[in-house]
Design an enzyme around this catalytic site. Structure first.
Site, PDB file in Angstrom:
ATOM      1  N   CYS A 235      -0.375  -6.332  26.278  1.00 55.80           N
ATOM      2  CA  CYS A 235      -1.595  -5.557  25.991  1.00 55.80           C
ATOM      3  C   CYS A 235      -2.359  -6.170  24.823  1.00 55.80           C
ATOM      4  O   CYS A 235      -1.883  -7.085  24.150  1.00 55.80           O
ATOM      5  CB  CYS A 235      -1.215  -4.121  25.651  1.00 55.80           C
ATOM      6  SG  CYS A 235      -0.347  -3.977  24.093  1.00 55.80           S
TER       7      CYS A 235
ATOM      8  N   CYS B 156       4.368  -3.069  19.302  1.00 54.79           N
ATOM      9  CA  CYS B 156       3.759  -4.403  19.426  1.00 54.79           C
ATOM     10  C   CYS B 156       3.933  -5.191  18.128  1.00 54.79           C
ATOM     11  O   CYS B 156       4.175  -6.397  18.150  1.00 54.79           O
ATOM     12  CB  CYS B 156       2.267  -4.286  19.735  1.00 54.79           C
ATOM     13  SG  CYS B 156       1.917  -3.424  21.268  1.00 54.79           S
TER      14      CYS B 156
ATOM     15  N   ASP C 108       5.978  -6.250  27.957  1.00 53.70           N
ATOM     16  CA  ASP C 108       5.301  -7.369  27.287  1.00 53.70           C
ATOM     17  C   ASP C 108       6.298  -8.467  26.911  1.00 53.70           C
ATOM     18  O   ASP C 108       7.429  -8.164  26.552  1.00 53.70           O
ATOM     19  CB  ASP C 108       4.628  -6.885  25.996  1.00 53.70           C
ATOM     20  CG  ASP C 108       3.422  -6.014  26.273  1.00 53.70           C
ATOM     21  OD1 ASP C 108       3.109  -5.796  27.454  1.00 53.70           O
ATOM     22  OD2 ASP C 108       2.790  -5.555  25.301  1.00 53.70           O
TER      23      ASP C 108
ATOM     24  N   CYS D 132       7.123  -1.633  27.671  1.00 54.26           N
ATOM     25  CA  CYS D 132       5.845  -1.899  28.320  1.00 54.26           C
ATOM     26  C   CYS D 132       5.872  -3.184  29.131  1.00 54.26           C
ATOM     27  O   CYS D 132       4.909  -3.520  29.807  1.00 54.26           O
ATOM     28  CB  CYS D 132       4.738  -1.960  27.279  1.00 54.26           C
ATOM     29  SG  CYS D 132       5.098  -3.083  25.941  1.00 54.26           S
TER      30      CYS D 132
END
Lengths: 141, 234
Positions: A64, A107, A39, A37
């Site tokens: 996010c 995450c 991140d 993603c």
């Protein structure tokens, strides 16, 4: 997809955002990323070398809501813990606390990796042997 | 029990089945060549096979679009209003697969991602894919400078100067993205050549791994480009 209340709470009021002096021998820095993603997450901890207690923790995450919430929660949890206790934190604990959906599990993995990387850096600075690579494969399915 | 599988490049790996209606042999085709009835989707067939394409990364957009329109028309549920419920469901299934396949294959990046996923190289959230530390450092710093610009602007800083810095950052990120895309396209051509000339498996695997790394790097840069665009657009 709807975020859980706890994710929204951490996202709106992230705890411990900021940075610590990277050059301080008692500060460990972990910088990790999730290529799926894009991140990036930086986690820093200041550890008392005598007691091995984590006295301060700061983070900065570009990503996010779930990544921000995971790192915010991680800093909250590690404060006051010993290095060994903090290393025992598993990404699944974060998933449970934040009620992360399956697509956001990475995450929490990122947050666990960041804790391990930061404490690995601290240990290296203290002249201790480096950590083995994080063992989180079990959470990947 | 051994399953007979097609050896044809376009339909590679798709099991040969028989038509549910007339029992003629079918290999992933939309319609039975003998009786013309719409066929169920074969398990494990790729989007490439759906369009009768080899698993290559160079796709002519106009011909893909033409195929898409032709198949949309042939598979359209309106053509099956008087058919059995079974056939209506097959047409629905194929139509929705058609849309997914087209949306994925027409976009060159989604196409690479799909190929890697289909071949098991890239799996969302399951494979640990750590980026090199230098790249993370760089991406983090770029994100931070973008953040600073954002804060300065919110605090009512010198708008003209900030605007200039943002535009410079945008150009910088965009160039980075273009570089990555050029690299990805070059790798794609190498992949296609390896497919065409039957390149050995280790070479193919190495190419897939490099495409995966490049895609990962792209995700970070794409976020930066999106971040700065949002700032300039607001």
């Amino acid at each position: 997809m709807a975020y859980s209340d706890k994710v929204i709470e951490h996202y709106n009021h992230p705890r411990n955002v900021g940075s610590l002096d990277k050059a301080d021998p008692n500060v460990g820095t972990g910088l990790v990323g999730a290529p799926e993603c894009g991140d990036v997450m930086k986690l820093q901890m200041k550890v008392n070398p005598q007691t091995r207690v984590i006295e301060e923790a700061k983070f900065k995450t570009f990503g996010c809501g779930s990544a921000i919430a995971s790192s915010s929660l991680a800093t909250e949890w590690v404060k006051g813990k010993t290095v060994e206790e903090a290393l025992a934190i598993k990404n699944t604990d974060i998933v449970r606390e934040l009620a992360l959906p399956p697509v956001k599990i990475h995450c929490s993995v990122l947050a666990e990796d960041a804790i391990k990387a930061a404490l690995g850096d601290w240990k290296k600075k203290q002249g201790e042997a480096d950590l083995k690579p994080a063992e989180t494969a079990s959470a990947h399915n | 029990m051994s399953v007979i599988r097609s050896q044809d490049a376009q339909t590679e790996g798709i099991p040969v089945t028989s038509c549910w209606n007339c029992r003629a042999a079918v290999t992933g085709a939309h319609f039975c060549a003998a009786c013309g009835k719409v066929q169920p989707l074969p398990a494990g067939a790729s989007y490439f096979a759906f369009f009768g394409l080899p698993q290559k990364l160079t796709i002519e957009p106009a011909s893909l679009e033409g195929q898409f329109h032709m198949l949309s028309w042939k598979l359209h549920p309106d053509n099956f209003v008087r058919a059995s419920e079974f056939e209506r469901n097959l047409s629905l299934e194929r139509s929705s697969q058609l849309n997914d396949a087209y949306r994925t294959l027409r976009d060159p990046i989604a196409r690479v991602e799909y190929l890697l996923e289909h071949l098991g190289v890239r799996k969302e959230g399951t494979t640990r894919q750590q980026a090199p530390p230098e790249l993370l450092e760089e991406v983090f710093e770029l994100n931070e400078s973008l953040d600073e610009l954002r804060d300065a602007r919110a605090a009512g800083g010198d708008v003209a100067a900030l605007q200039g810095r943002l535009e410079a950052a945008q150009q910088n990120f965009q160039e980075g993205l273009d570089d990555v895309d050029t690299e990805l396209a070059a790798l794609g051509r190498e992949w296609d050549a390896a497919v065409d000339f039957g390149g050995d498996e280790s070479k193919k695997q190495a190419l897939l791994a490099r495409m995966n790394e490049t895609l990962n790097r792209r995700a970070y840069i794409r976020n930066l480009v999106a971040g700065v665009a949002k700032e300039l657009g607001s």
